[in-house]
Design an enzyme around this catalytic site. Structure first.
Site, PDB file in Angstrom:
ATOM      1  CB  CYS A   2      -0.876   0.049   1.235  1.00  0.00           C
ATOM      2  SG  CYS A   2      -1.853  -1.398   1.514  1.00  0.00           S
ATOM      3  NE  ARG A  27       5.577   1.492  -1.179  1.00  0.00           N
ATOM      4  CZ  ARG A  27       6.648   1.597  -0.411  1.00  0.00           C
ATOM      5  NH1 ARG A  27       7.651   2.344  -0.797  1.00  0.00           N
ATOM      6  NH2 ARG A  27       6.728   0.970   0.730  1.00  0.00           N
ATOM      7  CD1 TRP A  75      -0.157  -5.598  -3.284  1.00  0.00           C
ATOM      8  CD2 TRP A  75      -0.265  -6.721  -1.354  1.00  0.00           C
ATOM      9  NE1 TRP A  75       0.376  -6.841  -3.481  1.00  0.00           N
ATOM     10  CE2 TRP A  75       0.320  -7.555  -2.334  1.00  0.00           C
ATOM     11  CE3 TRP A  75      -0.427  -7.222  -0.067  1.00  0.00           C
ATOM     12  CZ2 TRP A  75       0.743  -8.850  -2.050  1.00  0.00           C
ATOM     13  CZ3 TRP A  75      -0.013  -8.514   0.215  1.00  0.00           C
ATOM     14  CH2 TRP A  75       0.560  -9.314  -0.778  1.00  0.00           C
ATOM     15  CG  ASN A 101       0.265   2.500   3.503  1.00  0.00           C
ATOM     16  OD1 ASN A 101      -0.767   2.481   2.868  1.00  0.00           O
ATOM     17  ND2 ASN A 101       1.388   3.013   3.044  1.00  0.00           N
ATOM     18  N   GLY A 102      -0.719  -0.651   6.543  1.00  0.00           N
ATOM     19  CA  GLY A 102      -0.356  -1.441   7.717  1.00  0.00           C
ATOM     20  C   GLY A 102      -1.469  -2.389   8.108  1.00  0.00           C
ATOM     21  CD  GLU A 475      18.166 -12.312  -8.286  1.00  0.00           C
ATOM     22  OE1 GLU A 475      17.620 -12.830  -7.312  1.00  0.00           O
ATOM     23  OE2 GLU A 475      17.715 -11.303  -8.849  1.00  0.00           O
ATOM     24  CE  LYS A 479      14.837 -10.689 -10.306  1.00  0.00           C
ATOM     25  NZ  LYS A 479      15.293  -9.981  -9.168  1.00  0.00           N
ATOM     26  CD  GLU A 482      10.898 -10.938  -9.400  1.00  0.00           C
ATOM     27  OE1 GLU A 482      12.119 -10.793  -9.355  1.00  0.00           O
ATOM     28  OE2 GLU A 482      10.131 -10.454  -8.550  1.00  0.00           O
ATOM     29  CG  HIS A 498      21.018 -36.498  -6.110  1.00  0.00           C
ATOM     30  ND1 HIS A 498      21.531 -37.745  -5.901  1.00  0.00           N
ATOM     31  CD2 HIS A 498      22.089 -35.687  -6.329  1.00  0.00           C
ATOM     32  CE1 HIS A 498      22.853 -37.714  -5.963  1.00  0.00           C
ATOM     33  NE2 HIS A 498      23.221 -36.462  -6.222  1.00  0.00           N
ATOM     34  CE  LYS A 593      12.009  -2.156  -6.177  1.00  0.00           C
ATOM     35  NZ  LYS A 593      12.806  -3.193  -6.868  1.00  0.00           N
TER      36      LYS A 593
HETATM   37  C1  F6R Z   1      12.687  -9.894  -6.514  1.00  0.00           C
HETATM   38  C2  F6R Z   1      12.643  -8.970  -5.405  1.00  0.00           C
HETATM   39  C3  F6R Z   1      12.259  -9.493  -4.074  1.00  0.00           C
HETATM   40  C4  F6R Z   1      12.941  -8.696  -2.945  1.00  0.00           C
HETATM   41  C5  F6R Z   1      12.384  -9.121  -1.594  1.00  0.00           C
HETATM   42  C6  F6R Z   1      13.075  -8.392  -0.468  1.00  0.00           C
HETATM   43  O1  F6R Z   1      13.068  -9.262  -7.691  1.00  0.00           O
HETATM   44  O2  F6R Z   1      12.874  -7.799  -5.560  1.00  0.00           O
HETATM   45  O3  F6R Z   1      12.534 -10.846  -3.949  1.00  0.00           O
HETATM   46  O4  F6R Z   1      14.320  -8.904  -3.005  1.00  0.00           O
HETATM   47  O5  F6R Z   1      11.006  -8.851  -1.543  1.00  0.00           O
HETATM   48  O6  F6R Z   1      12.944  -7.014  -0.596  1.00  0.00           O
HETATM   49  P1  F6R Z   1      13.991  -6.016   0.012  1.00  0.00           P
HETATM   50  O7  F6R Z   1      15.303  -6.238  -0.658  1.00  0.00           O
HETATM   51  O8  F6R Z   1      13.431  -4.654  -0.245  1.00  0.00           O
HETATM   52  O9  F6R Z   1      14.066  -6.338   1.488  1.00  0.00           O
END
Ligand code: F6R
Length: 598
Positions: A2, A27, A75, A101-102, A475, A479, A482, A498, A593
């Site tokens: 949010c 976000r 959200w 928010n929260g 990683e 990527k 997602e 395995h 985000k």
């Molecule tokens: C993936 C991504 C997420 C963040 C995770 C932690 O591309 O960005 O996996 O890495 O939500 O977020 P932060 O780094 O802001 O604590």
């Protein structure tokens, strides 16, 4: 997650709120809304519904003069995304409007105790807050009614509150969820993210927990008062705004993610300038904490956790310091048996991730030392840990993290290097090579786009690698899944046989990452295993160990720095796959985000 924005000033408030909500879109959200004072007719107007901010922007009636407004991107946590649950919410009497928010943990108990007769129109915990304010305002002044309400709330909140009786006042309050007050020449803007302040505020103040703000107008001047929850005035030391509009635009790129991928060489150069050049280095205090620790505990989530895995490898191999890495959401509920003299390292792009915050609360309650490595110096985690290092990636707007990941890895490398008693390479030379090698592969991105179109767009995919390359695979897989929604797994190359190798069939894409000489032979053996079973293999390798059939060959850098390079083609693979599949690349479904709920 949010986002909230509020404004009181001489400019058209709704323009500032709609622009702020657009900047907060990255976000993640599923509904949005705005509430403002129509100055000419002295009435309040609300627009809110499920859906994107651009619908709100398109449907908005721009004729109204207005100078006080609040807005929200939601959200969903309590109740599904729909119009009733969208913010703002109102008290039963309609006197107070609020955005939040929260998450309020004790909202049911508060409802039973104080609001048993109130018929609620949404499923949200927010409606409880606004009705409590109304309830207490029957006997208390509004500011006191707000403070009384806050004193009862358990959980997290960033709140903006409007009392329709007084359209020259805006109230705000915060606990655990971030909130910043921005001051510009034409008014005061309050938002949950510094991005929304860009262009309107010259200075800003990140609020501490349990603080309450009252913005008001006297003789055409706008000012704010900051108090704690019992009404004691707090100091207001403002920070200078150091982000400009250009920093948060797309600079001609089609997507923020592509822009951010292409910015990575500059991020490496910026980190060198901030931490290596002109006698600058990492702070002595932080280095001393690493040296005094018997063990380092890295706590992170998602992409930042993958950076943590690389950091563990570098700290153990270059600096000989034992390290453990924890998933933040697990750590918070299942903390490990801790060695004597631990040092806790929190890695977070946003600095706001709720799972990390809970872990940090635990660490602080045990009086252990902590460091936050983050992109946002004013974030909660940066302010609450004992130590803090900035990664200097610049604003990262795409939900999928790219440049922040390489910046986190680079900072962990610098720490390991500074701690090493014997330096295994010249860090200036090697990081400069990294920036050049990044430029080289980014320049060849059209080639990767073709490769993806020919070989990759399938319903599932595997990344395989060993050692440092395994972490890159984790990683890379995150990527790809997602942003393209293709099921993808990152595997230690030797582990596939395995069990999981049963999933390999004719045409299954397997992307192998090979940057470590000692593992070249073994990983190529694993490639043959999957090829025999019909896999469509793509190999990403370094020039000095490449095979003529490898599809993506990268410029050599020292093996310890290879994760900074090998990840770049995997980001491009994810980006172009999602582009072909016409995904919402910068704002993938269901993702936020900044994950500010546990
Ligand atoms: C993936 C991504 C997420 C963040 C995770 C932690 O591309 O960005 O996996 O890495 O939500 O977020 P932060 O780094 O802001 O604590």
């Amino acid at each position: 997650m949010c986002g909230i924005v509020g404004y009181l000033g001489s400019e058209k408030a709704s323009d500032i709120i709609l622009s702020g909500l657009t900047k907060l879109e990255y976000r993640g959200y599923d509904s949005c809304g705005i509430f403002f004072h129509d100055t000419d007719n002295d009435r309040f107007i609300t627009y809110k519904d499920k859906g994107r901010v651009h619908h709100l922007v398109d449907d908005f009636d721009y004729q109204y003069n207005n100078h006080l407004a609040i807005g929200h991107t939601r959200w969903a946590t309590h109740g599904k995304p729909n119009q009733a649950n969208s913010h703002p919410h109102f008290s039963l009497s309609q006197r107070f409007g609020i955005v939040h928010n929260g998450v309020i943990d004790n909202y049911l108990e508060l409802t039973t105790k104080y609001l048993a007769d109130v018929p609620f129109s949404s499923e949200t915990d927010t409606e409880v807050i606004v009705n409590l304010i109304d309830y207490f305002s029957k006997t208390l002044a509004v500011e006191e009614a707000i403070r009384k309400t806050l004193s009862l709330l358990e959980g997290s909140y960033a709140l903006l509150i409007i009392d329709i009786v007084n359209p020259d006042i805006l109230y705000a309050a915060k606990n655990k969820s971030p909130l910043l007050v921005g001051v510009g020449s034409k008014g005061i803007i309050i938002a949950s993210d510094v991005m929304a302040l860009v262009g309107y505020a010259d200075h800003y103040l990140p609020l501490e927990d349990k603080s309450v703000v009252t913005v008001s107008k006297t003789e055409n001047q706008y000012h704010f008062e900051l108090k704690d929850i019992i009404g004691k005035p707090l100091p207001t030391t403002m920070l200078e705004m150091n982000i400009v509009m250009e920093d948060i635009g797309k600079a001609g790129y089609s997507h923020y993610m592509l822009k951010e991928i292409c910015e990575q060489p500059s991020v490496i150069r910026k980190i060198m300038a901030m931490y290596l050049e002109n006698g600058s280095s990492l702070p002595d205090k932080i280095i001393q904490h690493f040296q005094e620790a018997n063990r380092i505990y890295i706590v992170a989530a998602g992409t930042s956790m993958h950076a943590g895995f690389v950091g563990k490898y570098l700290l153990e191999n270059i600096a000989q310091i034992p390290v453990e890495v924890f998933i933040a959401s697990e750590f918070a509920y299942n903390p490990p048996l801790v060695e004597k003299n631990p040092y806790f390292v929190f890695i977070s792009q946003s600095g706001e991730t709720a799972d990390l915050r809970s872990s940090l609360v635990w660490v602080k309650s045990h009086h252990y030392q902590s460091l936050t490595i983050t992109n946002v110096p004013t974030s909660t985690l940066a302010r609450e840990a004992d130590d803090f290092l900035e990664i200097y990636a610049g604003p990262e707007i795409a939900v999928a993290s790219t440049k922040a990941y390489v910046a986190q890895v680079a900072i962990l490398l610098l720490i390991a290097y500074q701690l090493a008693s014997r330096k295994p390479f010249d860090i200036h030379v090697e990081l400069s090579r990294v920036a050049v090698a990044m430029d080289a592969i980014i320049d060849r991105r059209d080639y990767i786009q073709h490769l993806v179109r020919d070989k990759l767009v399938k319903h599932n995919c595997f990344y395989i690698g060993r050692g440092l390359d395994y972490f890159t695979c984790l990683e890379a897989a995150l990527k790809l899944k997602e942003i393209s929604y293709i099921q993808t797994e990152g595997f230690a190359a030797g582990e596939l046989k395995h069990g999981t190798i049963t999933l390999i069939e004719e045409g299954t894409p397997v992307i192998a990452v090979i940057s470590q000489k000692t593992m070249n032979h073994a990983t190529r053996g694993n490639i043959r295993e999957v090829q025999t079973r019909g896999a469509e293999v793509i190999v990403i390798s370094m020039s000095d160990i490449h095979d003529v059939t490898d599809q993506i060959v990268l410029m050599d850098v020292h093996e310890y720095l290879a994760p900074l390079i090998t990840v770049i083609p995997t980001q491009l693979i994810a980006f172009y796959t999602a582009l072909i599949l016409e995904r919402d690349i910068d704002k993938p479904r269901n993702l936020a985000k900044s994950v500010t709920v546990e």
